[in-house]
Design an enzyme around this catalytic site. Structure first.
Site, PDB file in Angstrom:
ATOM      1  CG  HIS A   7     -20.251  -2.501  97.360  1.00 58.88           C
ATOM      2  ND1 HIS A   7     -19.529  -3.650  97.553  1.00 58.88           N
ATOM      3  CD2 HIS A   7     -20.903  -2.281  98.531  1.00 58.88           C
ATOM      4  CE1 HIS A   7     -19.750  -4.112  98.776  1.00 58.88           C
ATOM      5  NE2 HIS A   7     -20.567  -3.293  99.395  1.00 58.88           N
ATOM      6  CG  HIS A  79     -21.130  -0.501 103.777  1.00 63.06           C
ATOM      7  ND1 HIS A  79     -22.400  -0.990 103.987  1.00 63.06           N
ATOM      8  CD2 HIS A  79     -20.600  -1.281 102.794  1.00 63.06           C
ATOM      9  CE1 HIS A  79     -22.617  -2.014 103.183  1.00 63.06           C
ATOM     10  NE2 HIS A  79     -21.549  -2.216 102.439  1.00 63.06           N
ATOM     11  CD  GLU A 130     -18.804  -5.159 102.569  1.00 66.37           C
ATOM     12  OE1 GLU A 130     -19.405  -4.254 101.952  1.00 66.37           O
ATOM     13  OE2 GLU A 130     -19.184  -6.338 102.589  1.00 66.37           O
TER      14      GLU A 130
HETATM   15 CO    CO Z   1     -21.278  -3.937 101.215  1.00 67.13          CO
END
Ligand code: CO
Length: 134
Positions: A7, A79, A130
Site C-alpha cells: 500500500h 509512506h 514500511e
Molecule cells: Co502502512
C-alpha cells in the site's frame, strides 16, 4: 528482497473529503473509516486491483502522523509499504547494509494484523518505508 507493493499511505487533514475524492472523483472502492487506536490513526482503505491506498488521519493526541500533517497541512504521501517473505531476515539484511530501522527494531503488528517495521526515510531517498511480512 522486497516483493509486491502492499500500500501507499496518504495522510489527509479531512478523512471524509479524502474518501470522497477517491470514491466519487477517482471511482475507486473505498471502505468505511476504521479506528486503529494502537497505531494512532483512523484509516480509510482504498482497494485497487494491484495494491491498496490507505488514507490516514490522526487519532488521539499522540498520533505518529500529527507532526507530518503540521508540516504538510494539505496532506501528502506518508509512506509506502513493500511486502517481504521474512521480516526478521529482511531487517537483518537491511541493518547489515547500514539502513536504520525505526523503533527498537522488533516487528510490531501492523494495520493488517501482520508484522511490520519502518525504515528511516533518510536512508531511502526521502521516503518512509514500511515492510510487512506477507
Ligand atoms: Co502502512
Amino acid at each position: 528482497m522486497i516483493g509486491r507493493l502492499n500500500h501507499i499511505a496518504i495522510a489527509v487533514p479531512d478523512l471524509k473529503a479524502g474518501a470522497t475524492v477517491y470514491r466519487d472523483t477517482l471511482g475507486a472502492k473505498v471502505s468505511a473509516p476504521l479506528d486503529l487506536p494502537e497505531h494512532g490513526v483512523t484509516t480509510v482503505f482504498v482497494e485497487l486491483p494491484n495494491a491498496k491506498i490507505e488514507l490516514i488521519h490522526p487519532l488521539g493526541d499522540k498520533s505518529p502522523i500529527a507532526s507530518f500533517l503540521e508540516r504538510n497541512p494539505a496532506g501528502g504521501i506518508h509512506h509506502v509499504c513493500y511486502e517481504v517473505d521474512d521480516i526478521r531476515a529482511a531487517r537483518d539484511r537491511l541493518k547489515a547494509a547500514g539502513a536504520r530501522v525505526l523503533g527498537d527494531g522488533e516487528p510490531k503488528v501492523g494495520a493488517h494484523g501482520k508484522p511490520v517495521l519502518f525504515l528511516h526515510p533518510k536512508d531511502f531517498l526521502g521516503t518512509l518505508i514500511e515492510i510487512e511480512e506477507r
